[in-house]
Motif scaffolding. Structure first.
Motif, mmCIF file in Angstrom:
data_model
loop_
_atom_site.group_PDB
_atom_site.id
_atom_site.type_symbol
_atom_site.label_atom_id
_atom_site.label_comp_id
_atom_site.label_asym_id
_atom_site.label_seq_id
_atom_site.Cartn_x
_atom_site.Cartn_y
_atom_site.Cartn_z
ATOM 1 N N ILE A 170 -66.161 -39.511 6.589
ATOM 2 C CA ILE A 170 -67.134 -38.723 5.842
ATOM 3 C C ILE A 170 -68.478 -39.432 5.692
ATOM 4 O O ILE A 170 -69.470 -38.806 5.381
ATOM 5 C CB ILE A 170 -66.586 -38.294 4.452
ATOM 6 N N CYS A 330 -64.909 -36.139 -6.613
ATOM 7 C CA CYS A 330 -65.265 -37.031 -5.495
ATOM 8 C C CYS A 330 -66.756 -37.035 -5.205
ATOM 9 O O CYS A 330 -67.386 -35.989 -5.111
ATOM 10 C CB CYS A 330 -64.494 -36.581 -4.259
ATOM 11 N N ARG A 332 -67.820 -38.563 -2.425
ATOM 12 C CA ARG A 332 -67.862 -38.751 -0.960
ATOM 13 C C ARG A 332 -68.378 -40.123 -0.549
ATOM 14 O O ARG A 332 -69.216 -40.232 0.343
ATOM 15 C CB ARG A 332 -68.753 -37.680 -0.299
ATOM 16 N N CYS A 333 -67.888 -41.147 -1.210
ATOM 17 C CA CYS A 333 -68.356 -42.491 -0.886
ATOM 18 C C CYS A 333 -67.615 -43.048 0.322
ATOM 19 O O CYS A 333 -68.090 -43.943 0.989
ATOM 20 C CB CYS A 333 -68.173 -43.413 -2.086
ATOM 21 N N SER A 334 -66.395 -42.571 0.532
ATOM 22 C CA SER A 334 -65.517 -42.959 1.640
ATOM 23 C C SER A 334 -64.778 -44.289 1.414
ATOM 24 O O SER A 334 -64.096 -44.760 2.316
ATOM 25 C CB SER A 334 -66.242 -42.991 2.994
ATOM 26 N N ALA A 335 -64.873 -44.857 0.242
ATOM 27 C CA ALA A 335 -64.153 -46.112 -0.012
ATOM 28 C C ALA A 335 -62.645 -45.937 0.171
ATOM 29 O O ALA A 335 -61.957 -46.828 0.677
ATOM 30 C CB ALA A 335 -64.450 -46.613 -1.425
ATOM 31 N N ILE A 359 -58.757 -38.825 0.238
ATOM 32 C CA ILE A 359 -59.395 -37.703 -0.462
ATOM 33 C C ILE A 359 -59.187 -36.414 0.324
ATOM 34 O O ILE A 359 -58.943 -35.346 -0.255
ATOM 35 C CB ILE A 359 -60.898 -37.970 -0.747
ATOM 36 N N CYS A 390 -61.521 -46.173 -5.860
ATOM 37 C CA CYS A 390 -62.321 -44.962 -6.095
ATOM 38 C C CYS A 390 -63.303 -45.180 -7.252
ATOM 39 O O CYS A 390 -62.906 -45.515 -8.362
ATOM 40 C CB CYS A 390 -61.425 -43.771 -6.397
ATOM 41 N N PRO A 391 -64.606 -44.992 -7.004
ATOM 42 C CA PRO A 391 -65.603 -45.273 -8.035
ATOM 43 C C PRO A 391 -65.548 -44.305 -9.209
ATOM 44 O O PRO A 391 -66.156 -44.571 -10.250
ATOM 45 C CB PRO A 391 -66.936 -45.152 -7.290
ATOM 46 N N VAL A 392 -64.854 -43.170 -9.040
ATOM 47 C CA VAL A 392 -64.699 -42.274 -10.186
ATOM 48 C C VAL A 392 -63.230 -42.166 -10.580
ATOM 49 O O VAL A 392 -62.827 -41.234 -11.286
ATOM 50 C CB VAL A 392 -65.315 -40.880 -9.906
ATOM 51 N N ILE A 394 -60.302 -41.442 -9.253
ATOM 52 C CA ILE A 394 -59.439 -40.284 -9.004
ATOM 53 C C ILE A 394 -58.036 -40.808 -8.686
ATOM 54 O O ILE A 394 -57.863 -41.615 -7.779
ATOM 55 C CB ILE A 394 -59.968 -39.441 -7.826
HETATM 56 S S1 SF4 Z 1 -63.070 -43.245 -3.129
HETATM 57 FE FE1 SF4 Z 1 -63.145 -41.554 -4.633
HETATM 58 S S2 SF4 Z 1 -65.268 -40.871 -4.624
HETATM 59 FE FE2 SF4 Z 1 -65.018 -42.133 -2.809
HETATM 60 S S3 SF4 Z 1 -64.510 -40.671 -1.163
HETATM 61 FE FE3 SF4 Z 1 -62.570 -41.392 -1.983
HETATM 62 S S4 SF4 Z 1 -62.047 -39.914 -3.591
HETATM 63 FE FE4 SF4 Z 1 -64.220 -39.615 -3.113
#
Ligand code: SF4
Lengths: 489, 265
Positions: A170, A330, A332-335, A359, A390-392, A394
């Motif tokens: 992503i 999300c 969309r950071c892709s971590a 994700i 995940c920076p938020v 999830i």
């Molecule tokens: S780490 Fe969290 S915020 Fe980043 S893409 Fe995955 S689900 Fe989304």
């Protein structure tokens, strides 16, 4: 348990036949082929381990990272709880500042709106800022069908487009390609390119730059996604590294932004949190090189015609799921992709959706309805590495487990697996039955005929274990039996 | 302390020596061990495969079996994690609210072995002797759900004779993942291959971990490759003592299902 049917109509999912949310084969089948692609494995292993290390280093620098994460999670949860009101505020603000807001129930509507807007300008080509939402709805194909050429301007997205490929990540859509492969694509597809092009990253970037420059300068319409929208002022934000986005967002006369409805934040104070979380988590940078913010239309400066297309495409249905809705947080950071041991080995294409990795495994099935992506919730060992980064925050593993249950509970006819699990549940909930079953399992040792391991050629589903792993011969006596015998109970 | 041992369905049925070792170890440390006879399974496999409704009676059985226990110890990070993070929720969804509360309070008294030893009993040197080169794989659920941290390593470092070899890429999942191992057998095997490569690079005789399930997977792969490295559960290593080592022993764990009786007195 009594289930009360409230007679609610089921909310619409992303429609079939349009966009890129569904693969044509189940994950295990697609993965089996991907695992055999040694070049893919090498490219991904290298890329993900590099970015993992970069992310870990810059995240470790932030003493209040955990508090930032908690703030990010809380802001998202609060925003989702009143999403309708925030969206209407966003519409009011964008409109008041000279923009036009369009509401798209799904991919078909969004594609039609954008195509019509481009047609109305009379041009036959557009430049694009990298955007997941437009990939999700298959906008490029829709434009092409209407005779409009879309030029991707993000370097990795350009590589994918020139190579007639699909994005597999992503953030870095061409992560599955290495430098040598990118060089070959450029030599094949850029007529103006120097035939002596090497695979030096700088040379490759310069070639792409020369290729893109004239397209920027002649572009009259740009299409973008958005990382965030600030409802209180109607401001849109795009965060990027290459500056191509800045060109697209400022040079053309018309700007059309397609944004999922979950991307907004109520206020500028909220945005501050995410602008700290996103770059460190995504590219492993302290700050991303370009953050473009625009509010409606500014007379005489930048695009004079601005359209915001708000996309649902299954998001409201996702929001209705108490456990699954967290996937809408999300950014969309892709971590999570970069740390996922499954993604690292299979790559993004195996997921069949523009949203791959952890994700994707929770988002795609919710946008399409779980039955259209039924193998994805199982495409995880539940190792939890995604949740950790995940920076938020999830809780992806819990959502995966929840979606597995949704899938199981949606089956109208009992599958052989369901029958087996039901019988096993009956056995495991009664000690006496369980002891008998253990004795029966112990008889499996007869098949081993005195050897320490069971034969490798067992019938399915045991064969799916024994094809690569020995199974020890079960012991004569279980521990609990032996203990009871010794302790006389 | 009176400790109720939860063997877990897999250990009890497939690798009973791990539960035996746990009991031997706790008794050696001066505690009374009871093995509630009604125990079967924590329900994790059902929940994680999507059968959370079916898991409810399994969880209910678990709660009934351990009702009244002062402390519960299991030689499995992932079963303990399921007890902590899933059991109450499963019962609540099934409308069993009283049992759910009971499950939640039992969870507070349920410990993974290394956590019980280090946090509750306050020991890191359990008096073990294990003269082998060992590498330790931190299993995902003990690492990320239970946050056992370096407790197992502290316990291993205190074992006399044991040479600890650091495992490269230790925090990478081994690819077991419960039914993932069969539903996504190819991906699971690819992850296993990389884990085994790291294990073999340490030249350890033994790969240990706190989860018998992951060890069944890693050990099954090592055995299939006819590698010389075996898997031995942490409990088996900690239960081993000088007295329990047989004179002819080379790389076998001191406690096995067969010779256990001689060592429990
Ligand atoms: S780490 Fe969290 S915020 Fe980043 S893409 Fe995955 S689900 Fe989304």
């Amino acid at each position: 348990m009594t289930v009360v049917d409230l007679g609610m109509p089921t909310l619409p999912h992303a429609p079939r036949g349009v966009g890129h949310l569904r693969g044509n084969r189940p994950f295990p089948d697609a993965a089996r082929d991907a695992l055999r692609d040694g070049q893919l494995r090498a490219n991904l292993g290298h890329a993900t381990s590099t970015i993992r290390a970069k992310r870990a280093a810059v995240v470790a620098e932030v003493p209040d990272w955990e508090q930032l994460r908690a703030a990010g999670k809380a802001i998202k949860a609060a925003t989702m709880a009143r999403l309708d009101a925030h969206l209407e505020e966003l519409e009011r603000q964008v409109t008041a500042r000279g923009g036009t807001v369009h509401w798209a129930r799904d991919a078909i509507e969004a594609n039609a709106i954008v195509t019509e807007l481009v047609r109305a300008t009379g041009v036959h080509e557009v430049v694009k800022v990298k955007s997941m939402a437009t990939q999700e709805i298959g906008l490029n194909e829709a434009l092409e069908a209407a005779g409009i050429t879309a030029h991707e301007t993000d370097l990795a997205e350009l590589i994918v487009q020139l190579g007639h490929d699909q994005p597999s990540h992503i953030l870095v859509p061409a992560i599955h390609k290495n430098r040598a492969e990118i060089r070959e694509i450029f030599l094949r597809t850029m007529p103006e390119v120097d035939p002596g092009l090497s695979d030096d990253p700088r040379e490759l970037a310069m070639a792409a730059r020369a290729h893109l420059r004239e397209r920027f300068l002649r572009a009259e319409v740009a299409i973008s996604g958005a990382n965030f929208a600030v409802a209180e002022t109607g401001t849109l934000a795009v965060v990027e590294s290459e500056g191509n986005g800045r060109m697209c967002l400022t040079l053309p006369r018309t700007l059309i932004t397609v944004m999922g409805i979950e991307k907004l934040v109520p206020s500028w104070r909220d945005l501050e949190v995410f602008l700290q979380l996103l770059p460190r988590s995504s590219t492993g940078e302290r700050m991303n090189p370009y953050t473009s913010l625009w509010t409606g239309v500014t007379p005489g400066d930048g695009p004079q015609d601005f359209h915001l297309v708000l996309l649902d495409n299954g998001r409201t249905a996702t929001l209705a799921d108490e456990v699954g809705r967290e996937a809408l947080h999300c950014i969309r950071c892709s971590a999570c992709l970069n740390v996922c041991p499954v993604y690292e080995r299979t790559g993004g294409h195996a997921y069949g959706s523009v949203y791959p990795g952890p994700i994707g495994a929770v988002l795609s099935p919710q946008l399409t309805g779980v039955e259209d992506n039924a193998s994805l919730p199982y495409a995880s060992s539940l190792c939890g590495a995604c949740y950790d980064v995940c920076p938020v925050a999830i809780d992806i593993p819990s959502i995966l487990v929840h979606l597995r249950a949704e899938h199981v509970e949606a089956q109208k006819h009992a599958t052989p697996e369901a029958v087996a699990f039901r019988v096993l549940a009956k056995v495991m909930s009664h000690p006496r039955r369980w002891r008998m079953a253990q004795k029966a399992a112990g008889l499996g040792r007869l098949l081993a005929r005195g050897r320490p391991t069971m034969p490798a050629a067992l019938p399915p589903p045991a064969s799916r274990w024994t094809q690569s792993r020995d199974l020890p011969t079960p012991p004569k006596e279980t521990f609990t039996q032996a203990w009871a015998r010794e302790h006389g109970s | 302390m009176k400790v109720a041992l939860f063997a877990t369905c897999l250990v009890d049925t497939m690798v009973p020596q791990v539960a035996r070792a746990t009991a031997v170890l706790l008794e050696r440390l001066g505690h009374e061990v009871v093995v509630p006879p009604g125990q079967a399974c924590c329900g994790q496999m059902h929940v994680n495969t999507g059968y959370r409704r079916e898991a409810a009676p399994i969880v209910a059985n678990h709660v009934r079996a351990f009702r009244g226990a002062e402390a519960i110890v299991a030689p499995s990070g992932s079963c303990v994690a399921s007890i902590h993070h899933q059991q109450a929720d499963v019962l609540r969804r099934a409308g069993e609210h009283a049992l759910a509360d009971e499950a939640a309070s039992l969870a507070e008294r349920t410990y993974e072995l290394s956590q019980f030893l280090v946090d509750v009993l306050g020991v890191t040197d359990v008096g073990a002797y294990y003269p082998h080169r060992v590498t330790y794989h931190p299993t995902c659920h003990s690492l990320r759900l239970l946050r056992v941290g370096d407790r197992p390593l502290r316990l291993l470092r205190a074992v006399r004779g044991l040479e600890l070899a650091e495992l490269p890429g230790a925090d990478q999942c081994c690819g077991f993942g419960g039914t993932f191992a069969v539903k996504n057998a190819d991906t699971s095997t690819a992850m296993l291959t990389d884990k085994m490569a790291n294990v073999l690079s340490t030249h350890a005789e033994v790969c240990t971990a706190g989860d018998a399930s992951c060890l069944l997977h890693i050990g099954g792969g090592l055995s299939r490759m006819r590698s010389g490295t075996r898997t031995v559960h942490l409990a088996e290593i900690l239960a081993s003592t000088e007295e329990a080592v047989q004179p002819d022993q080379s790389t076998r764990p001191a406690i096995s299902a067969v010779n256990a009786e001689g060592t429990t007195s």
